[in-house]
Structures are given as structure tokens and as C-alpha cells.
Scaffold this active site. Structure first.
Site, PDB file in Angstrom:
ATOM      1  CB  THR A 131      -0.911  -0.117   1.097  1.00 33.98           C
ATOM      2  OG1 THR A 131      -1.456   1.417   1.487  1.00 33.98           O
ATOM      3  CG2 THR A 131      -0.106  -0.279   2.614  1.00 33.98           C
ATOM      4  CD  GLU A 133      -1.937   4.802   4.711  1.00 37.43           C
ATOM      5  OE1 GLU A 133      -1.121   5.228   5.858  1.00 37.43           O
ATOM      6  OE2 GLU A 133      -2.697   5.867   4.394  1.00 37.43           O
ATOM      7  CE1 TYR A 155      -3.629  -2.095   5.936  1.00 41.01           C
ATOM      8  CE2 TYR A 155      -2.999   0.211   5.267  1.00 41.01           C
ATOM      9  CZ  TYR A 155      -3.337  -1.194   4.908  1.00 41.01           C
ATOM     10  OH  TYR A 155      -3.561  -1.391   3.565  1.00 41.01           O
ATOM     11  CE  LYS A 159      -1.275  -4.301   3.687  1.00 41.06           C
ATOM     12  NZ  LYS A 159      -2.086  -5.586   2.915  1.00 41.06           N
TER      13      LYS A 159
END
Ligand code: NAP
Ligand code: F7E
Length: 334
Positions: A131, A133, A155, A159
Site C-alpha cells: 500500500t 501507506e 497498519y 505492510k
């Protein structure tokens, strides 16, 4: 017939990916979590009522935190392609549930990789749902495959761990394993608590007279929003390359939450500012101000281009949610 195994098949992306692969002639196998009510409403149109094993789609109960079940499924299904999409994917929830999020996002990905490696089937190709992110507030814009990682929530930290495990399995064991570094992508199948869907569902409920106010958090955040249908195509294209690699998938355009409010409420000639209220509970301990991606590498390597614009996507989402509320969309000229 090629066989693909998808974890997270009941989610937004899993459902579009399953449709895409079936349309390409694959036999699709998916892992779903057991719950007291079978949670497959995004994919149940691909099966007969009450069925778990259809002609082109077969579902199995399982969880990516359960290594032995994953090994069992890989051995039984013998897939050529494995797509790891399972995640607790909500950023704000990851601040409240960091341990659970990490167990699924970080260790879940590693357990999937281990199940593939230990199966001894060296031809299996692996896709990891990475992602944007991972970049966090990187201070570099746009972000591409060379942008340093600076994860700003639990999160994203999970990842980043998974990203490096995928890279390591590629380098250490020669596994065909790719990271798709996907920027935000939405659709009428987006979960209700992500901002775009919350806005279009809220708008439809306001029009239906079932809701008057829409509580939101940071309206200044800017995201590079594409359509999930375009993005699952990129996943598949990545898996067809002779060698595995990491690719950014993005539109290259960023819009604020305010812009998305304008695009959706504006379609119906409504002023969102009379309905939107600010809820401090929805503000994150750290939020990323802006994401904007550069997907030149994917364009050059396999010709991927986003096709659906933000306005078209907002329109599709608004129409779907209005119809769901039983509203005649023709009155709005839609
Ligand atoms: P989503 O709608 O939240 O779907 C997540 C899926 O993971 C659901 O099927 C969920 O099952 C499943 N899942 C959660 N925990 C699990 C577990 N322990 N074991 C097995 N399955 C589990 O997410 P999405 O938007 O489709 O995104 C797909 C993937 O791409 C995720 O990994 C996400 O982090 C990543 N990603 C998404 C975006 C985006 O903008 N959408 C961008 C970049 C990366 P239930 O239905 O039972 O909850
Ligand atoms: O928030 C702001 C919020 O939750 C977008 C996931 O798929 O994409 C997604 O993560 C922005 C943020 O998506 C509300 O603060 C304002 O700045 O829709 P979101 P996200 O956090 O960008 C990435 C790429 C992923 O990988 C993730 O899995 O909108 N915002 N008000 C709000 N956000 C939410 N959810 N709810 C609000 O009321």
C-alpha cells in the site's frame, strides 16, 4: 485451466479480482473467514445460493493467521498464482487494534509466503497487497518505487514488514513474488467506513430522509484515488511478467476529501457544508496529508493505465447508493 488462490476474496478487491480471473478462464479458489453469518455478499453472485464450491469459484474457510490451514489449502488446491489480499485494512482501526492488525497484515503475509515455500511448488507466483501507506508523510512527492518508507500507523508498519518478507523470499528462495504498491482505490463495493463510501452512503441516506448530518474527520487530507476495477487488472498484469518486481499503481492525481464531497453532493446539486459535521473521534493520532503516486514503472513494464476517473467513480458510487435507498435517480438527471 489455471488455478488462482485469493486470500481476502470477500473484500472489495478480492471480489473484483475473482470476477476478472474467472473472465480470463481461471478456476478461482478463495479463503473466507468463518463467521456466524457467511460474509460473502460481494461474491455470492458468482455462486448458486448456499453453495461454497461452484464451477469456477470455490471457497474454503480459513484465516491467514493459521499456518497449518494455509499449508493444507496450498497442497490441496495446487494453485499457479496466489494473491494475498487479506488484511485488517482500516488505518484508524489499526491504531485501536495494533496487535490484531499486525498479526493479520504482517504475520499473515509471512505465513502465506511460508506455506507457498514449504509446498515445494517453485512455479507458484505470489502477489502481495502492499500500500501507499508505507510511504507515510515521506516529504517526497510524487511517491514511486524509490521513495523511502516512513509508515505512520500500525497498519502501514505491518505492510512494510510484509513488503520486505516478499522481497526477501524473491531474493533468498527465487520465488516469483511481487509487491503491488497500490494507492487508494474505491468502488461501490468499498467498505462503509472508508471515507468515499461513507460520503456516498451518507448522501443517499440524507436524500432518503434517513439521516441529516454526516460526521467526518480530516477534510484537508488528499489522496490519489483510483477505481478498484482498474487496480485488480494491475495485480494480474504484474503476475504475468517473466520476473517478479515491485510496482507503484496510482493515477498520479490527488484530491482532497472536500473535493470528493464536491464531486458527490455536487452531482445532486446539494451543498455538503450544510450536512457535514466535524467529529474529533474520527481524527487520527497521525494522518498523512497527501498521497500522490507515480506509476511510470508499471506503465512502461506492462502498459497499465487507469481508465476510470474520480468523477466517473463518484457518479457510479452515488447512483448505486441512491438505488439502494430506493430513490429514483432519473429525477437528478442521472
Ligand atoms: P477489504 O475490503 O478490507 O478486504 C479485506 C479482506 O481481508 C476481507 O475479505 C477480509 O475478510 C479479509 N481478512 C481480514 N482478516 C483476515 C484474516 N485474518 N484471514 C483471512 N482473511 C482476512 O480490503 P480491500 O480494499 O479489498 O484491500 C485488499 C488488500 O489491499 C488489503 O490487503 C489492503 O490492505 C490492501 N490495499 C488496499 C487499498 C485500497 O485502497 N483499497 C490500497 C492499498 C492496499 P472479511 O470479509 O471476513 O472481513
Ligand atoms: O481515509 C480522511 C482520513 O479511511 C482517507 C485503506 O484502503 O487506503 C485506505 O486508507 C482520508 C484519511 O482511507 C473520515 O483521515 C476524513 O486522511 O478512506 P480512508 P486511508 O486511510 O487512506 C490505503 C491506501 C490503504 O492501504 C488502506 O487499507 O480521509 N477522513 N473523515 C476519513 N476517513 C474515514 N475512514 N472516515 C472518516 O469519517
Amino acid at each position: 485451466m489455471k488455478k488462482a488462490l485469493i486470500s481476502g476474496i470477500s473484500g472489495q478487491d478480492g471480489s473484483y479480482l475473482a470476477e476478472l480471473l474467472i473472465s480470463k478462464g481461471y478456476e478461482v479458489h478463495g479463503i473466507v473467514r468463518r463467521s456466524s453469518i457467511l460474509n460473502i455478499n460481494r461474491i455470492d453472485h458468482l455462486l448458486q445460493p448456499g453453495e461454497m464450491h461452484g464451477e469456477s469459484l470455490k471457497l474454503y474457510f480459513g484465516d491467514v493467521t493459521d499456518s497449518s490451514r494455509l499449508a493444507d489449502l496450498i497442497d490441496r488446491i495446487e494453485p499457479e498464482e496466489v494473491y494475498n489480499l487479506a488484511a485488517q485494512s482500516h488505518v484508524n482501526i489499526s491504531f485501536h487494534e495494533p496487535i490484531h492488525t499486525s498479526e493479520v497484515v504482517a504475520l499473515g503475509a509471512l505465513k502465506m509466503l511460508e506455506a507457498v515455500r514449504k509446498s515445494g511448488a517453485s512455479h507458484i507466483r505470489f502477489y502481495q497487497a502492499t500500500t501507499s501507506e508505507v510511504f507515510g508523510n515521506a516529504g517526497v512527492s510524487p511517491q514511486d518505487e524509490h521513495t523511502p518508507f516512513h509508515p505512520d500507523n500500525p497498519y502501514a508498519c505491518g505492510k512494510v514488514f510484509a513488503f520486505h518478507q516478499v522481497r526477501l523470499y524473491r531474493e533468498a528462495y527465487g520465488l516469483h513474488a511481487s509487491n503491488g504498491i497500490l494507492f487508494n482505490h474505491e468502488s461501490p463495493r468499498r467498505g462503509d467506513n472508508f471515507v468515499t463510501r461513507k460520503i456516498t452512503r451518507g448522501l443517499a441516506r440524507i436524500v432518503a430522509g434517513r439521516q441529516n448530518k454526516l460526521a467526518l474527520g480530516n477534510l484537508d487530507a488528499r489522496r490519489d484515488w483510483g477505481h478498484a476495477k482498474d487496480y485488480v487488472e494491475a495485480m494480474w498484469m504484474m503476475m504475468q511478467q517473466a520476473s517478479s518486481d515491485d510496482y507503484v499503481i496510482a493515477t498520479g492525481k490527488s484530491h482532497s476529501v472536500r473535493d470528493f464531497l464536491d464531486a458527490s453532493f455536487g452531482l445532486l446539486g446539494l451543498d455538503w457544508s450544510t450536512h457535514v459535521v466535524s467529529d474529533p473521534e474520527l481524527l487520527r493520532p497521525v494522518d498523512v496529508n497527501e498521497f500522490i503516486g507515480d506509476s511510470s514503472k508499471a506503465r512502461q513494464a506492462f502498459g497499465w493505465e487507469p481508465r476510470i476517473s474520480l468523477r466517473e467513480m463518484a457518479r457510479e458510487m452515488v447512483i448505486t447508493d441512491l438505488l439502494h435507498e430506493g430513490i429514483d435517480v432519473a429525477q437528478f438527471g442521472l
